[in-house]
Design a protein around this motif. Structure first.
Motif, PDB file in Angstrom:
ATOM      1  N   LEU A   1      50.273  33.580  -9.134  1.00 24.53           N
ATOM      2  CA  LEU A   1      50.404  35.195  -7.823  1.00 24.53           C
ATOM      3  C   LEU A   1      48.842  35.814  -8.525  1.00 24.53           C
ATOM      4  CD1 LEU A   1      53.706  35.174  -6.609  1.00 24.53           C
ATOM      5  CD2 LEU A   1      52.342  34.610  -5.795  1.00 24.53           C
ATOM      6  N   VAL A   2      48.638  36.485  -7.529  1.00 25.43           N
ATOM      7  CA  VAL A   2      47.605  37.517  -7.820  1.00 25.43           C
ATOM      8  C   VAL A   2      47.448  38.727  -6.756  1.00 25.43           C
ATOM      9  CG1 VAL A   2      46.175  36.300  -6.257  1.00 25.43           C
ATOM     10  CG2 VAL A   2      45.108  37.402  -8.479  1.00 25.43           C
ATOM     11  N   GLU A   3      47.172  39.571  -7.284  1.00 27.54           N
ATOM     12  CA  GLU A   3      46.769  41.440  -7.529  1.00 27.54           C
ATOM     13  C   GLU A   3      45.739  41.406  -7.524  1.00 27.54           C
ATOM     14  OE1 GLU A   3      49.986  44.264  -6.843  1.00 27.54           O
ATOM     15  OE2 GLU A   3      51.903  42.905  -7.593  1.00 27.54           O
ATOM     16  N   GLU A   4      45.120  41.842  -6.204  1.00 27.43           N
ATOM     17  CA  GLU A   4      43.841  42.809  -7.027  1.00 27.43           C
ATOM     18  C   GLU A   4      43.770  44.059  -7.217  1.00 27.43           C
ATOM     19  OE1 GLU A   4      40.565  42.313  -3.189  1.00 27.43           O
ATOM     20  OE2 GLU A   4      41.696  40.842  -2.513  1.00 27.43           O
ATOM     21  N   VAL A   5      43.001  44.227  -7.842  1.00 31.67           N
ATOM     22  CA  VAL A   5      42.875  45.812  -9.066  1.00 31.67           C
ATOM     23  C   VAL A   5      41.572  47.010  -8.263  1.00 31.67           C
ATOM     24  CG1 VAL A   5      42.312  46.714 -11.436  1.00 31.67           C
ATOM     25  CG2 VAL A   5      43.715  44.198 -11.024  1.00 31.67           C
ATOM     26  N   PRO A   6      41.924  47.922  -8.204  1.00 30.68           N
ATOM     27  CA  PRO A   6      40.663  48.455  -7.136  1.00 30.68           C
ATOM     28  C   PRO A   6      39.680  48.765  -8.161  1.00 30.68           C
ATOM     29  CG  PRO A   6      42.910  49.459  -7.298  1.00 30.68           C
ATOM     30  CD  PRO A   6      43.054  48.059  -7.712  1.00 30.68           C
ATOM     31  N   GLU A   7      39.831  48.640  -9.609  1.00 29.34           N
ATOM     32  CA  GLU A   7      39.138  49.024 -10.365  1.00 29.34           C
ATOM     33  C   GLU A   7      37.756  47.749 -10.286  1.00 29.34           C
ATOM     34  OE1 GLU A   7      41.911  49.292 -12.504  1.00 29.34           O
ATOM     35  OE2 GLU A   7      42.153  50.682 -11.031  1.00 29.34           O
ATOM     36  N   GLY A   8      38.331  46.287 -10.378  1.00 27.49           N
ATOM     37  CA  GLY A   8      37.880  45.336  -9.835  1.00 27.49           C
ATOM     38  C   GLY A   8      38.334  43.836 -10.504  1.00 27.49           C
ATOM     39  N   GLY A   9      38.765  43.395 -10.696  1.00 26.57           N
ATOM     40  CA  GLY A   9      39.257  41.957 -10.634  1.00 26.57           C
ATOM     41  C   GLY A   9      41.059  41.900 -10.176  1.00 26.57           C
ATOM     42  N   LEU A  10      41.339  41.136 -10.972  1.00 27.47           N
ATOM     43  CA  LEU A  10      42.063  40.018 -10.234  1.00 27.47           C
ATOM     44  C   LEU A  10      43.518  40.536 -11.553  1.00 27.47           C
ATOM     45  CD1 LEU A  10      41.251  37.313  -8.700  1.00 27.47           C
ATOM     46  CD2 LEU A  10      41.335  39.380  -7.641  1.00 27.47           C
ATOM     47  N   GLU A  11      44.776  40.628 -11.240  1.00 26.82           N
ATOM     48  CA  GLU A  11      45.937  40.283 -11.621  1.00 26.82           C
ATOM     49  C   GLU A  11      46.462  39.210 -11.842  1.00 26.82           C
ATOM     50  OE1 GLU A  11      47.412  42.701 -14.501  1.00 26.82           O
ATOM     51  OE2 GLU A  11      46.710  44.142 -14.172  1.00 26.82           O
ATOM     52  N   LEU A  12      46.327  38.062 -12.685  1.00 28.72           N
ATOM     53  CA  LEU A  12      47.308  37.400 -12.595  1.00 28.72           C
ATOM     54  C   LEU A  12      48.854  37.303 -12.971  1.00 28.72           C
ATOM     55  CD1 LEU A  12      43.878  34.960 -13.908  1.00 28.72           C
ATOM     56  CD2 LEU A  12      44.700  36.425 -11.526  1.00 28.72           C
ATOM     57  N   LYS A  13      49.064  36.005 -12.414  1.00 23.11           N
ATOM     58  CA  LYS A  13      50.914  36.482 -12.943  1.00 23.11           C
ATOM     59  C   LYS A  13      51.339  34.533 -12.878  1.00 23.11           C
ATOM     60  CE  LYS A  13      52.468  41.181 -11.870  1.00 23.11           C
ATOM     61  NZ  LYS A  13      51.338  41.237 -12.367  1.00 23.11           N
ATOM     62  N   PRO A  14      51.320  33.912 -13.788  1.00 22.81           N
ATOM     63  CA  PRO A  14      51.686  32.113 -13.422  1.00 22.81           C
ATOM     64  C   PRO A  14      52.906  32.324 -13.554  1.00 22.81           C
ATOM     65  CG  PRO A  14      50.606  33.008 -15.863  1.00 22.81           C
ATOM     66  CD  PRO A  14      50.605  34.214 -14.298  1.00 22.81           C
ATOM     67  N   ILE A  15      53.762  31.400 -12.041  1.00 24.13           N
ATOM     68  CA  ILE A  15      55.182  31.316 -12.160  1.00 24.13           C
ATOM     69  C   ILE A  15      55.634  29.836 -12.876  1.00 24.13           C
ATOM     70  CG2 ILE A  15      56.630  30.837 -10.293  1.00 24.13           C
ATOM     71  CD1 ILE A  15      55.485  33.278  -9.862  1.00 24.13           C
TER      72      ILE A  15
END
Length: 120
Positions: free
Chosen positions: A35-49
């Protein structure tokens, strides 16, 4: 709001690391369940399930670059924490704003353990 990775994002992560990485199969499993969430500063936070921990001590799993319209490199770094993919950082080398639309297929990557070249 978390979402799944797009096919282009999945391919980008695999390209940054490269198929030659000793943990590539475990990485693929993490990417497919991520699962992923976009980061306002640039890039993605990733959370593998799902998936096994990667047996790796390096924080940076893979890097790549592409040039912006002003010829300043845009750097892509895939980071892991505790054996799980965690962040995709996307930032310009001079910390200015990215001006071009990103086409992940144009990114040059050397693969796991090979560093990053900013040479054209």
């Amino acid at each position: 709001m978390p979402r799944g990775l797009t096919d282009d994002e999945k391919q980008l992560l695999k390209t940054l690391v490269g198929e030659g990485a000793p943990f590539f199969r475990d990485l693929e499993t993490q990417i497919e369940s991520c699962l992923v969430e976009e980061v306002p500063e640039g890039g993605l936070e990733l959370k593998p399930i799902d998936g096994r921990r990667l047996e790796v001590s390096d924080t940076v799993l893979g890097s790549g670059s592409i040039y912006d319209v002003d010829d300043v490199p845009i750097i892509f770094d895939l980071l892991q924490y505790d054996g799980y993919i965690a962040k995709l950082l996307i930032e310009k080398a001079d910390s200015s704003s990215i001006k071009r639309a990103l086409n992940y297929r144009e990114i040059r990557a050397l693969g796991y353990g090979r560093g990053l070249s900013l040479e054209r």
